[in-house]
Scaffold this active site. Sequence first.
Site, PDB file in Angstrom:
ATOM      1  N   HIS A 187       8.259 -11.538  16.136  1.00  0.00           N
ATOM      2  CA  HIS A 187       8.467 -10.216  16.726  1.00  0.00           C
ATOM      3  C   HIS A 187       9.926 -10.022  17.119  1.00  0.00           C
ATOM      4  O   HIS A 187      10.453  -8.911  17.068  1.00  0.00           O
ATOM      5  CB  HIS A 187       7.583 -10.047  17.967  1.00  0.00           C
ATOM      6  CG  HIS A 187       6.120 -10.066  17.661  1.00  0.00           C
ATOM      7  ND1 HIS A 187       5.321 -11.138  17.944  1.00  0.00           N
ATOM      8  CD2 HIS A 187       5.322  -9.142  17.088  1.00  0.00           C
ATOM      9  CE1 HIS A 187       4.089 -10.873  17.572  1.00  0.00           C
ATOM     10  NE2 HIS A 187       4.049  -9.668  17.051  1.00  0.00           N
ATOM     11  N   GLU A 427      -3.699  -4.740  -8.122  1.00  0.00           N
ATOM     12  CA  GLU A 427      -3.067  -5.981  -7.673  1.00  0.00           C
ATOM     13  C   GLU A 427      -3.506  -7.212  -8.458  1.00  0.00           C
ATOM     14  O   GLU A 427      -2.987  -8.305  -8.199  1.00  0.00           O
ATOM     15  CB  GLU A 427      -3.390  -6.205  -6.193  1.00  0.00           C
ATOM     16  CG  GLU A 427      -2.919  -5.081  -5.285  1.00  0.00           C
ATOM     17  CD  GLU A 427      -3.361  -5.255  -3.849  1.00  0.00           C
ATOM     18  OE1 GLU A 427      -2.598  -5.826  -3.058  1.00  0.00           O
ATOM     19  OE2 GLU A 427      -4.487  -4.807  -3.523  1.00  0.00           O
ATOM     20  N   ASP A 451       1.329  -8.735  -4.888  1.00  0.00           N
ATOM     21  CA  ASP A 451       0.113  -9.486  -5.184  1.00  0.00           C
ATOM     22  C   ASP A 451      -0.159  -9.543  -6.680  1.00  0.00           C
ATOM     23  O   ASP A 451      -0.730 -10.525  -7.172  1.00  0.00           O
ATOM     24  CB  ASP A 451      -1.085  -8.873  -4.445  1.00  0.00           C
ATOM     25  CG  ASP A 451      -1.246  -9.456  -3.045  1.00  0.00           C
ATOM     26  OD1 ASP A 451      -0.858 -10.617  -2.835  1.00  0.00           O
ATOM     27  OD2 ASP A 451      -1.746  -8.746  -2.159  1.00  0.00           O
ATOM     28  N   CYS A 498       4.455   0.172  -5.129  1.00  0.00           N
ATOM     29  CA  CYS A 498       4.813   0.020  -3.721  1.00  0.00           C
ATOM     30  C   CYS A 498       5.234  -1.402  -3.349  1.00  0.00           C
ATOM     31  O   CYS A 498       5.354  -1.718  -2.169  1.00  0.00           O
ATOM     32  CB  CYS A 498       3.645   0.456  -2.826  1.00  0.00           C
ATOM     33  SG  CYS A 498       2.128  -0.500  -3.047  1.00  0.00           S
TER      34      CYS A 498
END
Length: 561
Positions: A187, A427, A451, A498
């Site tokens: 994070h 994918e 993927d 994408c």
Amino acid sequence: MNIDGVAVSQGIAMGHAHLLNKQIIKADYLSICTDVTAEVAIFHQTRLKLISHLQQLRDSSDINDTATELIEADILLLEDDEFISEVEQLISQWQFSTTAAVERCLRLHAYQISQLANQYLASRANDIESLSQRLIALFLNIETAFGQQISHEVVLFADDITPAEFSQLPLQHIKALVLKSTGVTSHTAILARAHGIPALFLCDYHHQVIEGDAVVVDALAGKLYINPDNNRQQQLADSGKAAQLAQQKLRQFINLPAQTLDGHSVKLLSNIGQLNQLDQIEQLGIDGIGLLRTELLFMGLKQAPTEEQQYQMYKQTVEAVTPKVVTIRTLDVGADKQLDYIHLDKQENPALGERGVRYSLHNPEQFMVQLRAILRASTLGCIRVMFPMINQVEELIDILDLLAQSKKQLKQQQLDYGKIELGIVVETPAAIINLPSMLPYLDFISIGSNDLSQYTLAVDRTNPVLSQQFSAFSPAIIQSIATVINLAKQQQISVSLCGELASDPRIAPILIGLGLDELSINIGTFLPVKAAICSGQYNHFTQQAAACLKSTKISQLAQYL
């Protein structure tokens, strides 16, 4: 002297080193609790005081949305009934002091989190350890004004910094950040990028950097320079200025239409995983959202988001970008993407296990909550929805049945919904082979090249050695993309991509040459990709694509980059 590190937030910064030494506050394991009622009362008083402080920090105008979400996760843990019960039990039954009980509970929780295979979630363990220290410090009335002694511009060095600690830093004085142990998926890395602070992580600077050293952080090349000579400083300064100038020049493309020099138009959309990225859609002239990663919106939640919570997320997204399109990918959980509130059984090969729509179809009630929220938001603007990890038409038919049920439930509740376009994320090789049977049900297709590369090349995408050896820009993947485009075009179905290939300015023009209608790009590389497309000829892109389709080796493809 220079040291290697991993660049997690790009840029070049020069300054003097400031080594941050965090105070370790020890819990009291020697004292025996003699007044349980009083000790439990003090625990709750301290816990509520820290919650109040975090809420004030969360609501501060100086805190961005990413930090807000992380602080909220700390608040949820402090309010967690199981945590409270465990601490009370250690105090009442085992006569632990409050500090010992808090540390024991949170340290165990941190250890359990650290053992998760998902590095993104495992990095949360450091946040929990930090929360334990702050709660103990507050109980002992020890001042922990983290980083507030920094009153001038510095390059900050530390073993690790949690998001909560990051939010307390005087960021106006932090020119760059160098950490020894924090993972690149942490994070804190997200926050550094959000604030535009150049950052190197996994950089072992110990015994080589001392307080006040002149240093240069090259977070473009992943290098830390210690006391560089004048020539090196000048070279790095020139590189920094060149990078800034190149970035400024790219801004000329913001208001230009996304089309080639010979007039071929394409749609350039963006990949979004956090609501605080929405402002950049308008700022960068992006045509819409090509991938809203809903699982990233849900990270940090202790419970599954309700229909109303999800509706508000999608409502905020649509209203921020309308009349532009928003493409929502339904929950893509599993493999390397885990959520705190979902407990999947251990799988020998999670990448081939219960993930994407497989999980959704195994949990139809939870899936329909998301579908209803999306349908309700579709009254506010243009929404497309796509389903990940689809392999065969039976799965698609089952999804459409659940979608019909969701619409029926909304009608019964007298809630409106609009028209949404439906798509799938291609994918796997199976999805390509079975595509003709699925196309009659679809309005669009998005190719998930990350993927698709993993499953076509049989390469673990998280393995840095193999992923470099077997590039996604390979003959098998280019051929697969071309096959999808050709099958879809025969049925007048639009095709987007994408994955990371779309975010590479060298590869994006070739993808357009293959016949893609849209690209969905990471925000950080949007302008370089747009510049590459707007500065070239579509005729040249198609010639490059044709040559790539004839290549049989990765090395042959490399010459076109």
